[in-house]
Design a protein around this motif. Structure first.
Motif, PDB file in Angstrom:
ATOM      1  N   TYR A  95       0.834  -1.199   0.000  1.00 17.00           N
ATOM      2  CA  TYR A  95       0.000   0.000   0.000  1.00 17.00           C
ATOM      3  C   TYR A  95       0.873   1.255   0.000  1.00 17.00           C
ATOM      4  N   CYS A  96       1.911   1.255   0.814  1.00 18.62           N
ATOM      5  CA  CYS A  96       2.787   2.431   0.922  1.00 18.62           C
ATOM      6  C   CYS A  96       3.525   2.740  -0.373  1.00 18.62           C
ATOM      7  N   CYS A 132       2.550   1.694  -3.440  1.00 12.83           N
ATOM      8  CA  CYS A 132       1.671   1.630  -4.612  1.00 12.83           C
ATOM      9  C   CYS A 132       1.689   2.972  -5.357  1.00 12.83           C
ATOM     10  N   ARG A 180      -2.598   4.933  -4.676  1.00 12.39           N
ATOM     11  CA  ARG A 180      -3.206   4.350  -3.475  1.00 12.39           C
ATOM     12  C   ARG A 180      -4.726   4.306  -3.542  1.00 12.39           C
ATOM     13  N   HIS A 181      -5.319   5.184  -4.324  1.00 12.35           N
ATOM     14  CA  HIS A 181      -6.781   5.169  -4.446  1.00 12.35           C
ATOM     15  C   HIS A 181      -7.247   3.925  -5.203  1.00 12.35           C
ATOM     16  N   PHE A 186      -5.524   1.107  -5.306  1.00 16.15           N
ATOM     17  CA  PHE A 186      -5.009  -0.074  -4.604  1.00 16.15           C
ATOM     18  C   PHE A 186      -6.141  -0.946  -4.072  1.00 16.15           C
TER      19      PHE A 186
END
Length: 101
Positions: free
Chosen positions: A63-64, A66, A69-70, A72
């Motif tokens: 996640y960090c 990516c 992130r939206h 993800f």
């Protein structure tokens, strides 16, 4: 770094990590099925946590790093990872606080 987690063919290290990850998933699922968390010994719980903690860390790390992130959380595999982590952790948390067992 994103390619390392998402594409096992991107490097030799990514391929090794992917193979290790698959084996660890199988072992973690087997341990969960055996319900070692309900066992009274702390050793069994430690073994289960030893296999689950890296997956929590990996999901957080993915996640960090990516690129978006939206998006993800729209990837079905990321949703499945989150649900499996929550499904595995919820009984342990409820057991620890005395709601279960």
């Amino acid at each position: 770094m994103w390619q390392f987690f998402e594409d096992a063919t991107s490097s030799r290290a990514a391929s090794l990590y992917s193979s290790f990850s698959k084996a660890a998933i199988v072992i973690g699922v087997c341990l969960t099925i055996l319900d070692l968390v309900a066992a009274e010994g702390a050793f069994e719980s430690c073994i289960l946590i030893m296999f689950e903690a890296p997956f929590v860390f990996e999901l957080f790390l993915r996640y960090c790093i990516c690129p978006n992130r939206h998006i993800f959380w729209f990837d079905p595999f990321n949703i499945i990872d989150l649900i499996s982590i929550m499904a595995s952790a919820a009984p342990r948390v409820l057991w620890r606080i005395g709601v279960m067992g």
